[in-house]
Design an enzyme around this catalytic site. Structure first.
Site, PDB file in Angstrom:
ATOM      1  N   PRO A 105     -61.838  20.826 107.438  1.00 50.17           N
ATOM      2  CG  PRO A 105     -61.954  19.396 105.589  1.00 50.17           C
ATOM      3  CD  PRO A 105     -62.797  20.033 106.671  1.00 50.17           C
ATOM      4  CB  CYS A 131     -33.418  44.365 105.928  1.00 49.31           C
ATOM      5  SG  CYS A 131     -32.870  44.931 104.312  1.00 49.31           S
TER       6      CYS A 131
END
Length: 430
Positions: free
Chosen positions: A288, A356
């Site tokens: 996990p 950007c």
């Protein structure tokens, strides 16, 4: 009990107001609940009852040293994918006997380091890798324990980038190939085949897929018995999905209560495969990662601007894809909530970052409470695959990491300075 909730309209992590954290530490910042991590470790371990087992936490999900120390203290093991993660795991207190080493591209230095450390096992992905591990272990005068990773061509409905169990993936051995390798490799000096392993992907909420893998692993393990191979471990991997949508509920928050994640639980998935895996007569193992830490973390950000253009509303935050890549990379959903409920109603907006890039977003066309410049928000369930995927793109500093434990919080990773970034860039150029 989950550890994030509203009290008097303010969002808390355990007993700590997140507005206090944002005000003192700044944004963007990842915040982790220590108690949530402990809770999830205990829930997972409790799901096994009296069945002999090992849970190897996947260090790639969140490798913060303080987070790792908490998980190690709960008696879980660790699964690592590099020499760096191996060092992090050992430094955090995971015993070598509870560490596995995964990955298709382990280099010779990493293999030697794992052997010298005395780890539990390497998870082997190819015949050539197995032979190299044997060669290195013999040169060191040692024996390397291995698990054979099997690819059963099982699709689990995950994002293509996180689906690892189909036949065209780079991971694992085809069963016939693995059987042929096992028939000769178990007698090689320097190699001890102690188990089998499979891992089919990430964020899987489909119970039948796990059941198919468990049945396939048990069937394959029985084919090894005539070869004289008695397995010590059968490892069903990880990928246990968690709830991202509507994780936090409140009358003032919009809700999408009709979705498949609403009933997902790691303990339920473990419960489905455990009766199958235990028939193999050896230790049951899982890996996990997300299911231990995802719900334990949030990313705090601040609204810089509101913008309306082209019939859309944009909320421009100071956190972007350099801080949290999952929405842009996997089109992943994370619930976004304000740190303070103001009763302004709801709106549909894109929550975007400052970079950007058109792909720099946290959420698109999302119904959220109305927020204005200066308001703080929390991106929920970012404890897994958040900070570990962050970058310095656009010359931006990686965020701080904060650990909350009850009423107190500690900065466990300071925000990067511009000097730190530029120093790294100069080193890479030299």
């Amino acid at each position: 009990m989950e550890r994030f909730s509203y009290k008097d309209g303010n969002l808390y992590c355990e007993e700590t107001p997140l507005r206090d954290v944002a005000g003192k530490v700044g944004t963007p910042a990842y915040v982790y609940s220590a108690q949530s991590i402990r809770d999830h470790c205990r829930w997972i371990e409790g799901a096994f009852g009296d069945v002999p087992h090992l849970s190897y936490y996947a260090v790639k999900a969140n490798s913060n040293p303080e987070v790792l120390k908490i998980i190690a203290s709960q008696d879980l093991g660790a699964d690592v994918g590099s020499i760096g993660e191996l060092k992090l795991a050992l430094d955090a207190g995971f015993p070598p006997s509870k560490i596995t080493f995964s990955g298709v591209g382990k280099n010779d230095r990493e293999i030697a380091a794992g052997i010298e450390a005395g780890i539990r096992a390497f998870i082997v992905e190819s015949e050539e890798e197995l032979r190299i591990i044997g060669l290195i272990s013999r040169n060191l005068g040692k024996t390397a324990r291995v698990l054979l990773r099997l690819n059963f061509d099982i699709e689990a409905g995950a994002h293509p980038y996180t689906s690892t169990g189909h036949r065209h993936a780079k991971f694992g051995l085809e069963p016939a190939q693995a059987e042929a390798i096992a028939s000769t490799a178990h007698s090689l000096d320097g190699i001890d085949i102690i188990g089998v392993h499979s891992h089919i992907g990430s964020q899987i909420i489909d119970e039948p897929s796990f059941v198919r893998v468990a049945k396939a692993l048990v069937e394959f393990s029985r084919r090894l018995i005539p070869m004289g191979i008695r397995l010590q471990q059968i490892n069903c991997g990880g990928g246990f999905g968690v709830q991202y949508k509507d994780y936090l509920l409140h009358p003032d928050l919009p809700a999408e209560r009709s979705h498949a994640e609403s009933s997902v639980a790691t303990t339920k998935l473990i419960g489905a495969i455990l009766p199958i895996l235990r028939t193999a007569g050896c230790t049951v193992a899982i890996q996990p990662g997300r299911s231990v830490v995802a719900h334990a973390g949030v990313l705090l950000a601040k609204i810089l601007y509101r913008k309306q253009t082209g019939g859309k509303t944009f909320l421009i935050a100071d956190a972007g894809m350099n801080d949290l890549l999952r929405p842009s990379l996997y089109q992943s959903y994370h619930q976004i909530v304000p740190l303070e409920l103001t009763g302004r109603g709801h709106e549909v907006a894109d929550i975007v970052g400052p970079l950007c890039e058109s792909g720099d977003y946290l959420a698109l066309d999302r119904t959220i409470p109305v927020m204005k410049r200066g308001d703080y928000l929390a991106v929920m369930c970012t404890g897994a695959y958040g900070f570990v995927l962050s970058s310095n793109y656009n010359g931006r500093a990686r965020p701080a990491e904060v650990l909350v434990d009850g009423r107190s919080f500690t900065v466990v990773t300071p925000r990067e300075s511009l000097g730190h970034i530029f120093a790294k860039e100069r080193m890479s150029e030299s």
